[in-house]
Write a protein that holds these residues in place. Structure first.
Motif, PDB file in Angstrom:
ATOM      1  N   VAL A 163      43.455  30.924  43.841  1.00 13.33           N
ATOM      2  CA  VAL A 163      43.973  30.726  42.491  1.00 13.33           C
ATOM      3  C   VAL A 163      44.622  32.013  41.955  1.00 13.33           C
ATOM      4  CG1 VAL A 163      43.051  30.547  40.142  1.00 13.33           C
ATOM      5  CG2 VAL A 163      42.538  28.786  41.820  1.00 13.33           C
ATOM      6  N   LYS A 164      44.044  33.143  42.283  1.00 15.81           N
ATOM      7  CA  LYS A 164      44.593  34.420  41.807  1.00 15.81           C
ATOM      8  C   LYS A 164      45.766  34.906  42.658  1.00 15.81           C
ATOM      9  CE  LYS A 164      42.307  38.141  40.702  1.00 15.81           C
ATOM     10  NZ  LYS A 164      42.581  38.671  39.375  1.00 15.81           N
ATOM     11  N   GLY A 165      45.848  34.374  43.894  1.00 11.03           N
ATOM     12  CA  GLY A 165      46.815  34.940  44.837  1.00 11.03           C
ATOM     13  C   GLY A 165      46.365  36.339  45.220  1.00 11.03           C
ATOM     14  N   ARG A 166      45.049  36.496  45.363  1.00 11.50           N
ATOM     15  CA  ARG A 166      44.485  37.830  45.630  1.00 11.50           C
ATOM     16  C   ARG A 166      44.362  38.042  47.139  1.00 11.50           C
ATOM     17  NH1 ARG A 166      40.851  40.959  42.118  1.00 11.50           N
ATOM     18  NH2 ARG A 166      39.329  42.169  43.282  1.00 11.50           N
ATOM     19  N   PRO A 167      44.808  39.206  47.634  1.00 10.84           N
ATOM     20  CA  PRO A 167      44.665  39.463  49.070  1.00 10.84           C
ATOM     21  C   PRO A 167      43.197  39.388  49.490  1.00 10.84           C
ATOM     22  CG  PRO A 167      46.025  41.137  48.004  1.00 10.84           C
ATOM     23  CD  PRO A 167      45.423  40.322  46.920  1.00 10.84           C
TER      24      PRO A 167
ATOM     25  N   PRO B 257      36.345  38.347  39.348  1.00  9.36           N
ATOM     26  CA  PRO B 257      37.425  39.317  39.134  1.00  9.36           C
ATOM     27  C   PRO B 257      38.143  38.980  37.837  1.00  9.36           C
ATOM     28  CG  PRO B 257      38.155  37.644  40.664  1.00  9.36           C
ATOM     29  CD  PRO B 257      36.724  37.298  40.309  1.00  9.36           C
ATOM     30  N   SER B 258      39.030  39.832  37.421  1.00  9.44           N
ATOM     31  CA  SER B 258      39.776  39.564  36.198  1.00  9.44           C
ATOM     32  C   SER B 258      40.528  38.235  36.340  1.00  9.44           C
ATOM     33  CB  SER B 258      40.732  40.710  35.902  1.00  9.44           C
ATOM     34  OG  SER B 258      41.487  41.028  37.051  1.00  9.44           O
ATOM     35  N   ALA B 259      40.584  37.473  35.230  1.00  9.25           N
ATOM     36  CA  ALA B 259      41.088  36.091  35.287  1.00  9.25           C
ATOM     37  C   ALA B 259      42.602  36.027  35.090  1.00  9.25           C
ATOM     38  CB  ALA B 259      40.368  35.235  34.249  1.00  9.25           C
ATOM     39  N   ASN B 260      43.311  36.806  35.891  1.00  6.30           N
ATOM     40  CA  ASN B 260      44.766  36.794  35.859  1.00  6.30           C
ATOM     41  C   ASN B 260      45.270  36.498  37.258  1.00  6.30           C
ATOM     42  OD1 ASN B 260      43.530  39.654  36.073  1.00  6.30           O
ATOM     43  ND2 ASN B 260      45.465  39.822  37.188  1.00  6.30           N
ATOM     44  N   VAL B 261      46.526  36.060  37.344  1.00  7.89           N
ATOM     45  CA  VAL B 261      47.163  35.985  38.651  1.00  7.89           C
ATOM     46  C   VAL B 261      47.384  37.423  39.102  1.00  7.89           C
ATOM     47  CG1 VAL B 261      49.382  35.422  39.721  1.00  7.89           C
ATOM     48  CG2 VAL B 261      48.225  33.724  38.292  1.00  7.89           C
TER      49      VAL B 261
ATOM     50  N   PRO C 279      48.831  41.647  34.056  1.00  6.34           N
ATOM     51  CA  PRO C 279      47.810  42.412  33.341  1.00  6.34           C
ATOM     52  C   PRO C 279      46.531  41.593  33.155  1.00  6.34           C
ATOM     53  CG  PRO C 279      49.928  42.455  32.181  1.00  6.34           C
ATOM     54  CD  PRO C 279      50.049  41.421  33.254  1.00  6.34           C
ATOM     55  N   SER C 280      45.386  42.262  33.174  1.00  5.67           N
ATOM     56  CA  SER C 280      44.117  41.571  32.968  1.00  5.67           C
ATOM     57  C   SER C 280      44.098  40.913  31.587  1.00  5.67           C
ATOM     58  CB  SER C 280      42.959  42.566  33.064  1.00  5.67           C
ATOM     59  OG  SER C 280      42.881  43.087  34.359  1.00  5.67           O
ATOM     60  N   PRO C 281      43.497  39.711  31.470  1.00  3.48           N
ATOM     61  CA  PRO C 281      43.496  38.996  30.194  1.00  3.48           C
ATOM     62  C   PRO C 281      42.395  39.477  29.249  1.00  3.48           C
ATOM     63  CG  PRO C 281      42.573  37.621  31.925  1.00  3.48           C
ATOM     64  CD  PRO C 281      42.886  38.939  32.556  1.00  3.48           C
TER      65      PRO C 281
END
Ligand code: AMP
Ligand code: MG
Length: 351
Positions: A57-61, A144-148, A152-154
């Motif tokens: 969902v985040k597109g996090r590596p 983790p922070s709820a941003n893509v 910037p972190s929300p």
């Protein structure tokens, strides 16, 4: 996916709303909730398929590990090994609060949660909604922070809606977060602890309790370091270009008067080039800046920290081309603010 939004009282969370959120987490779903730092994207940290959803969902590596959120020191026993005396001292002093400790991991924590590392990052948040949720779920919550990734972190539920609506099961709206920057991360697995990320708890306060802490080179020199391959990174997250607004951020460093003159010059140039610009100011004084927006962000670090990511979001949403920011002192929360500005910067000009 249907995303539900639930407004929860931040000082006295309604138990039925918290129970619903805990149930979703226990069923392997995703719940966004406020912490005192920024909004977190939460899942059961011990359930690999739930954790996988966070990365998707985040597109996090996959090699960027998650922070585990617990509600009591006792929860550490099952998750960490060989917790040093210094680490225990810090936890006793600063938990619940914006301090994340990196510790040796136990077998119970799945590899996916720690990005394949044999360490975990863990903290107890102080925000009442997050504490109630973790307690009701009864498991460690990876959040983790709820941003893509790369945004910037929300710091408000509305920011989360921009990035994650339709991708998570529930968003808890608990208002604006108190600190506005992520937690401070310290690696406690080496004899001299290492600051991996400056954040909501000032380094000076941590040093008062355990003495010497070294600062990882990627904090001292983030621009150079994030271009490297990532080898030798203690904290994989630091190799990615975090906190980047769509606009070009120019950071101006130097003596006050020279900085002011340079900003005047830059703002004028932007106007001539018909670029829309924002100047971020920390002194509400008369100035001759001619930027489209001159944004007074406060003159104390608490206020500046609280509003920084909101400015980045505003700028992203209003087609601003350039942000011009002045250097701040790297003391107290200023170290974290400058870290975020440096990581977001396209150009750093010394005058
Ligand atoms: P976020 O939760 O999105 O604010 O990011 C968490 C930060 O903690 C990232 O910079 C991660 O790289 C870092 N982190 C998480 N787990 C570990 C770990 N086991 N060792 C070092 N850094 C970690
Ligand atoms: Mg993040």
């Amino acid at each position: 996916m249907l995303t539900r939004v639930s407004r929860v009282n931040p000082s006295n969370p309604e138990p039925f709303k918290i129970d619903l959120a805990a149930r979703i987490i226990l069923d392997g779903g995703l719940v966004v909730f406020p912490t005192e730092t920024v909004y977190g994207l939460g899942a059961n940290a011990l359930n690999p398929s739930a954790v996988k959803k966070i990365f998707l969902v985040k597109g996090r590596p996959a090699d960027n590990p998650l922070i585990l959120h617990i509600q009591h020191m006792n929860d550490l026993k099952a998750l960490a090994r060989n917790v040093s005396r210094k680490a225990t001292k810090l936890a006793r002093e600063f938990w619940p609060g914006p301090l994340t400790l990196v510790l040796e991991k136990s077998q119970r924590v799945p590899q996916i949660t720690t990005g394949g590392l044999d360490t975990i990052a863990v903290r107890i948040p102080s925000d009442i909604i997050s504490l109630s949720l973790i307690r009701a779920a009864g498991i460690p919550v990876a959040a983790p922070s709820a941003n893509v990734s790369g945004r910037p972190s929300p710091t408000r539920a509305s920011h989360v809606l921009e990035d994650l609506y339709g991708k998570v099961d529930l968003i808890i709206d608990g208002g604006k977060t108190r600190i506005g920057l992520e937690s401070t991360v310290i690696d406690m697995t080496s004899p001299v602890p290492v600051l991996l990320r400056p954040g909501g708890l000032p380094l000076e306060r941590i040093r008062e309790v355990i003495g010497k802490i070294s600062i990882h080179s990627s904090i001292l020199n983030p621009k150079k370091d994030h271009l490297k391959s990532g080898k030798g990174y203690k904290s994989p997250g630091m190799k990615y270009r975090h906190y980047s607004p769509k606009a070009d951020l120019i950071l101006v460093k130097g003596t006050k008067i020279k900085v002011r003159n340079k900003i005047v010059e830059l703002a004028r140039r932007m106007r001539n080039e018909q670029s829309k610009s924002v100047c971020i100011m920390t002194k509400n004084i008369n100035n001759n800046y001619i930027a489209d927006i001159v944004w007074f962000v406060g003159n104390d670090f608490e206020t500046i920290s609280r509003g920084l990511f909101e400015i980045f979001r505003y700028v992203d949403n209003h087609n601003i081309d350039v942000i011009i920011a002045e250097e701040m002192d790297c003391v107290d929360l200023g170290l974290a603010v400058m870290d975020r500005l440096k990581r977001a910067a396209k150009e750093i000009i010394s005058v």
